[in-house]
Design an enzyme around this catalytic site. Structure first.
Site, PDB file in Angstrom:
ATOM      1  N   ASP A   1      40.026 125.796  57.600  1.00  0.00           N
ATOM      2  CA  ASP A   1      41.387 125.760  57.079  1.00  0.00           C
ATOM      3  C   ASP A   1      41.396 124.796  55.878  1.00  0.00           C
ATOM      4  O   ASP A   1      41.023 123.617  56.027  1.00  0.00           O
ATOM      5  CB  ASP A   1      42.319 125.240  58.195  1.00  0.00           C
ATOM      6  CG  ASP A   1      43.771 125.141  57.728  1.00  0.00           C
ATOM      7  OD1 ASP A   1      44.044 125.334  56.525  1.00  0.00           O
ATOM      8  OD2 ASP A   1      44.620 124.852  58.596  1.00  0.00           O
TER       9      ASP A   1
ATOM     10  N   GLU B   1      21.621 104.517  45.879  1.00  0.00           N
ATOM     11  CA  GLU B   1      20.894 105.050  47.032  1.00  0.00           C
ATOM     12  C   GLU B   1      20.431 106.466  46.710  1.00  0.00           C
ATOM     13  O   GLU B   1      20.155 107.264  47.595  1.00  0.00           O
ATOM     14  CB  GLU B   1      21.719 104.971  48.314  1.00  0.00           C
ATOM     15  CG  GLU B   1      23.106 105.531  48.215  1.00  0.00           C
ATOM     16  CD  GLU B   1      23.903 105.370  49.497  1.00  0.00           C
ATOM     17  OE1 GLU B   1      23.409 105.806  50.548  1.00  0.00           O
ATOM     18  OE2 GLU B   1      25.014 104.832  49.439  1.00  0.00           O
TER      19      GLU B   1
ATOM     20  N   CYS C   1      26.041 102.190  50.325  1.00  0.00           N
ATOM     21  CA  CYS C   1      27.177 102.107  49.390  1.00  0.00           C
ATOM     22  C   CYS C   1      27.574 100.660  49.082  1.00  0.00           C
ATOM     23  O   CYS C   1      28.399 100.410  48.205  1.00  0.00           O
ATOM     24  CB  CYS C   1      28.381 102.860  49.951  1.00  0.00           C
ATOM     25  SG  CYS C   1      27.990 104.545  50.405  1.00  0.00           S
TER      26      CYS C   1
ATOM     27  N   THR D   1      32.227 115.882  51.799  1.00  0.00           N
ATOM     28  CA  THR D   1      32.362 114.499  51.321  1.00  0.00           C
ATOM     29  C   THR D   1      31.273 114.147  50.300  1.00  0.00           C
ATOM     30  O   THR D   1      30.892 113.000  50.166  1.00  0.00           O
ATOM     31  CB  THR D   1      32.349 113.490  52.501  1.00  0.00           C
ATOM     32  OG1 THR D   1      31.111 113.623  53.218  1.00  0.00           O
ATOM     33  CG2 THR D   1      33.496 113.741  53.444  1.00  0.00           C
TER      34      THR D   1
ATOM     35  N   SER E   1      29.976 106.767  61.918  1.00  0.00           N
ATOM     36  CA  SER E   1      30.163 106.118  60.611  1.00  0.00           C
ATOM     37  C   SER E   1      31.639 105.795  60.376  1.00  0.00           C
ATOM     38  O   SER E   1      31.980 104.726  59.869  1.00  0.00           O
ATOM     39  CB  SER E   1      29.583 106.967  59.480  1.00  0.00           C
ATOM     40  OG  SER E   1      30.367 108.103  59.222  1.00  0.00           O
TER      41      SER E   1
ATOM     42  N   HIS F   1      36.250 101.330  49.514  1.00  0.00           N
ATOM     43  CA  HIS F   1      35.158 102.298  49.411  1.00  0.00           C
ATOM     44  C   HIS F   1      35.701 103.583  50.039  1.00  0.00           C
ATOM     45  O   HIS F   1      36.177 103.561  51.180  1.00  0.00           O
ATOM     46  CB  HIS F   1      33.937 101.800  50.184  1.00  0.00           C
ATOM     47  CG  HIS F   1      32.921 102.878  50.419  1.00  0.00           C
ATOM     48  ND1 HIS F   1      32.277 103.493  49.385  1.00  0.00           N
ATOM     49  CD2 HIS F   1      32.492 103.484  51.556  1.00  0.00           C
ATOM     50  CE1 HIS F   1      31.466 104.425  49.871  1.00  0.00           C
ATOM     51  NE2 HIS F   1      31.593 104.450  51.187  1.00  0.00           N
TER      52      HIS F   1
ATOM     53  N   LYS G   1      43.489 105.233  56.995  1.00  0.00           N
ATOM     54  CA  LYS G   1      43.128 104.797  58.354  1.00  0.00           C
ATOM     55  C   LYS G   1      42.814 103.305  58.370  1.00  0.00           C
ATOM     56  O   LYS G   1      43.095 102.615  59.334  1.00  0.00           O
ATOM     57  CB  LYS G   1      41.927 105.585  58.872  1.00  0.00           C
ATOM     58  CG  LYS G   1      42.250 107.037  59.175  1.00  0.00           C
ATOM     59  CD  LYS G   1      41.038 107.713  59.762  1.00  0.00           C
ATOM     60  CE  LYS G   1      41.346 109.152  60.050  1.00  0.00           C
ATOM     61  NZ  LYS G   1      40.511 109.724  61.072  1.00  0.00           N
TER      62      LYS G   1
ATOM     63  N   ASN H   1      32.811 111.378  46.927  1.00  0.00           N
ATOM     64  CA  ASN H   1      32.102 110.126  47.200  1.00  0.00           C
ATOM     65  C   ASN H   1      31.067 109.875  46.109  1.00  0.00           C
ATOM     66  O   ASN H   1      30.313 110.782  45.744  1.00  0.00           O
ATOM     67  CB  ASN H   1      31.409 110.209  48.566  1.00  0.00           C
ATOM     68  CG  ASN H   1      30.955 108.842  49.070  1.00  0.00           C
ATOM     69  OD1 ASN H   1      31.139 107.835  48.396  1.00  0.00           O
ATOM     70  ND2 ASN H   1      30.372 108.812  50.253  1.00  0.00           N
TER      71      ASN H   1
ATOM     72  N   SER I   1      26.656 101.941  54.880  1.00  0.00           N
ATOM     73  CA  SER I   1      26.136 102.318  56.194  1.00  0.00           C
ATOM     74  C   SER I   1      24.840 101.585  56.470  1.00  0.00           C
ATOM     75  O   SER I   1      24.125 101.166  55.562  1.00  0.00           O
ATOM     76  CB  SER I   1      25.899 103.825  56.245  1.00  0.00           C
ATOM     77  OG  SER I   1      27.140 104.485  56.266  1.00  0.00           O
TER      78      SER I   1
END
Ligand code: CAA
Length: 385
Positions: A28, A81, A113, A154, A204, A236, A245, A278, A310
């Site tokens: 969706d 990275e 990151c 992402t 993550s 980030h 969030k 990203n 990470s």
């Protein structure tokens, strides 16, 4: 005063619309657009790599410097990275392509990151020791998870470059003491020889949010400052919904009016991250540029900065806005951006190579921008289109 005197960036010209990707993946579209908060994702061809993106960002960063100012550049720290070489630092390519001084120190730095923040912190400290020098910090990455994986939505690509020095032209300076937190986990990693990351997506997410809660609290314990004095928080942003969030996570730490103001500014300021996707090391600094272009802050404001890499390393620090902003001058990169189909994107995805010998043309590259011209015996050569 020590700080950042200029910040700018570079992004590939080709992109895929999230709506198109969702349809192709039988999802969706609202999941990508609302659930993750992404609109588009920048896509590279085989003729672009982390080095070419960074060369273009630095070209923009130093375009107004005269020879004397260029000679003051004594260090170039390249955070990535998406390294193309296990040994040689990407920043060395700047010496020939952009005539940077031989009399300098060029190296690469890595912690997912978080590398951009590590490089910036190091640059501030180095300039404090040698106030007569300029330092360039380059963040440059291509986020890759693999076709038809959950992480695919992402992805993104781009580079942000910053000039750090001790001068009267500083626009952003570090304020107070950072708070940091690290843990040895496998939420996201890329073993040698793999060209896409291996990720435990939900781990993550949790780790990103838990680290944020931790460093946010620690930061305000350390100094004589309350969260209400922070104008907005730059995040980030692997996808923009995660910033919301993050704010929700610290809602109980701040007044309701501050929380609501931060959410309002975040929603206004996330535009470029939603357009590009990203960019790993540069993502936090892209959010900073995006807020800048929206006019979300002005002189005297304090900006929260949440960096997450990470593996995992988190840091919260604050930058103070010193002067009215010099704009990053990136608008031209968005004028003739080209939407490509999912099929074209998949073909470009497969072009990325670790071949030791290959030649590329300049398709998809703007006139005057650097691209990867050829690889000979593993050595990469860059040219302007
Ligand atoms: N309409 C609206 N929303 C919808 C929807 C629909 N039809 N269908 C689903 N959603 C919502 C879900 O409810 C969810 O939102 P909430 O979390 O708020 O509930 C959101 O869309 C995403 O859904 P899922 O969690 O089911 O998505 P997923 O399992 O397919 O994967 C992901 C999402 C974990 C981010 C994945 O894309 C991924 O692994 N990405 C790479 C890793 C990553 O970016 N991690 C972020 C933290 S790590 C980090 O920051 C470092 C870094 O840069 C990599």
């Amino acid at each position: 005063m020590i700080g950042i005197s200029k910040i700018t960036g570079y992004f590939p010209q080709r992109y895929v619309k999230m709506k198109d990707l969702a349809v192709a993946r039988c999802e969706d579209p609202q999941k990508y657009l609302i659930g993750l908060g992404q609109e588009k994702m920048a896509v590279v061809g085989g003729n672009e790599d982390g080095v070419s993106l960074g060369l273009n960002a630095v070209k923009r960063l130093i375009k107004d410097l005269d020879d004397r100012e260029k000679s003051q550049i004594k260090m170039v720290i390249w955070a990535t990275e998406s390294s193309t070489d296990e040994s040689k630092a990407a920043s060395l390519n700047l010496i020939d392509t952009l005539q940077l001084p031989n009399n300098g120190r060029y190296f690469e730095i890595k912690e997912a990151c978080y590398g951009g923040t590590a490089a910036l912190t190091l640059a501030f400290a180095q300039v404090a020791l040698h106030p007569e020098t300029k330092i360039i910090v380059v963040t440059s990455d291509i986020a890759r998870y693999g076709l038809k994986t959950k992480g695919e939505v992402t992805q993104g690509a781009g580079s942000i470059a910053m000039m750090v020095e001790d001068s009267s032209n500083i626009v952003l300076s570090p304020f107070g003491q950072s708070a940091y937190y690290a843990k040895n986990i496998a939420d996201f990693y890329r073993p040698q020889g793999q060209n896409a990351a291996i990720v435990q997506g939900q781990l993550s997410n949790q780790s990103y949010l838990n680290f944020f809660y931790q460093v946010f609290q620690d930061f305000f314990k350390k100094q004589d400052l309350v969260p209400e004095e922070i104008k907005l928080i730059n995040f980030h942003l692997p996808y923009t919904k995660i910033g919301l969030k993050g704010l929700e996570k610290v809602k109980d730490q701040v007044s309701l009016s501050t929380y609501e103001e931060w959410v309002k500014l975040f929603n206004q300021g996330k535009a470029l991250n939603a357009e590009i996707g990203n960019i790993y090391t540069g993502s936090l600094y892209l959010n900073l540029i995006s807020n800048m272009l929206q006019g979300n802050f002005s002189s005297g404001d304090l900006l929260g900065m949440y960096s997450y890499g990470s593996g995992a390393q988190g840091e919260f620090y604050v930058l103070k806005v010193q002067q009215l902003w010099k704009m990053p001058e990136i608008e031209d990169l968005f004028i003739n951006r080209k939407a490509i189909s999912v099929e074209e994107y998949e073909n470009l995805y497969r072009e990325t190579t670790s071949n030791l010998n290959q030649t590329f043309n300049s398709e998809g590259i703007r006139h005057g921008d650097f691209y990867l011209k050829f690889i000979k015996n593993g050595e990469r050569f860059y040219e302007q289109a």
